[in-house]
Design an enzyme around this catalytic site. Structure first.
Site, short mmCIF file in Angstrom:
data_model
loop_
_atom_site.label_atom_id
_atom_site.label_comp_id
_atom_site.label_asym_id
_atom_site.label_seq_id
_atom_site.Cartn_x
_atom_site.Cartn_y
_atom_site.Cartn_z
N SER A 154 0.86 -1.19 0.00
CA SER A 154 0.00 0.00 0.00
C SER A 154 0.89 1.23 0.00
O SER A 154 2.02 1.20 0.50
CB SER A 154 -0.89 0.00 1.25
N TYR A 167 -1.30 -0.25 10.02
CA TYR A 167 -1.48 -0.80 8.68
C TYR A 167 -0.28 -0.39 7.81
O TYR A 167 0.31 -1.22 7.12
CB TYR A 167 -2.78 -0.28 8.08
N LYS A 171 2.68 -2.72 6.03
CA LYS A 171 2.92 -2.72 4.59
C LYS A 171 4.35 -2.29 4.25
O LYS A 171 4.93 -2.76 3.27
CB LYS A 171 1.90 -1.81 3.89
#
Length: 262
Positions: A154, A167, A171
């Site tokens: 991401s 998150y 990533k």
């Protein structure tokens, strides 16, 4: 739109190949599975909910093209079952697409707890590594179709966001895992990643719902992504057309990071 109705820019590109696509009952994962099937491949798809998975398999043309195996992506017994399903149903395994990811918190990192952090890292990073480990040990690829892995990272892994910190950290680590395994597994298996910005899926609704035009205005392309944008890039990275590319992360972001935004 069913698979049989889809345009297939790379028609025939993946004939004779078998791919595992995790987290593929909807959204980006299903879009990737659609693209691979449209280009001649077979897929084994995973998700937690059997009903949603069964619907996805039907959408992909049924058992002739796809098999669904329900389970928790971080469960090693489930991973083993999926790898075996690919080999027993379609006769081999050539590609792995690590698409499963979670983001259970939104907001400042200090408002989350360590248990949440461990869960995010376990699913988004450790499970991805375990999938690769199992697929490679089972014999990923063959002489005609060399093994290839694509990890779904991401743009959140490329810089700070202020809202989806854990998150993004998971990533960023996945991007580095891609580099490490790209280095270690060559020349037999290539490992690459894609880093999308906001793609219009149920998973990402908190990032754009009710304000899509406002969010899209920050993108030079003046729109948010759709699963097909990611699917085409993943298909390329898995294919022989990308045969001299490994350890790389392709940013798919409508240009939004050109101005420093995430």
């Amino acid at each position: 739109m069913g698979v049989e109705e889809m345009a297939a820019p790379g028609a025939g590109r993946h004939v004779g190949t078998v791919a595992i696509v995790t987290g593929a009952s909807r959204g980006i994962g299903l879009g990737i599975a659609e693209r691979l099937v449209a280009e001649g491949g077979k897929v084994v798809i995973t998700a937690r909910k059997p009903d949603a998975l069964a619907e996805a398999v039907e959408h992909l043309g049924g058992r002739a093209n796809a098999v669904g195996v329900a389970g928790n992506a971080a469960d090693e017994a489930h991973q083993e079952e999926v790898v075996e399903a690919a080999r027993s149903t379609f006769g081999g395994l050539h590609y792995l697409v690590n698409n499963t990811g979670i983001n259970p918190v939104y907001g400042p990192m200090l408002d989350s707890d360590a248990q949440v952090a461990r869960k995010v890292l376990d699913v988004n990073l450790v499970a991805a590594f375990s999938w690769i480990q199992r697929a490679v040990k089972a014999g990923l690829g063959d002489a005609e179709h060399p093994g290839a892995v694509v990890n779904l990272a991401s743009v959140a892994g490329l810089g700070a966001s202020g809202t989806i910190g854990w998150y993004g950290i998971s990533k960023a680590a996945l991007i580095h895992l891609t580099k490490e395994l790209g280095y270690e597994l060559g020349p037999d298996v290539r490992v690459n990643a894609v880093a999308p910005a906001v793609v219009k899926t149920k998973f990402a609704t908190a990032l754009y719902e009710g304000r899509e035009s406002e969010v899209a205005a920050a993108y030079p392309m003046k729109r948010l992504g759709v699963p097909e944008d990611v699917a085409g890039a993943v298909s390329f990275l898995l294919s022989r057309d990308a045969g001299w590319i490994t350890g790389q992360t392709l940013t798919i972001d409508g240009g939004v990071t050109l101005g420093g935004a995430l």
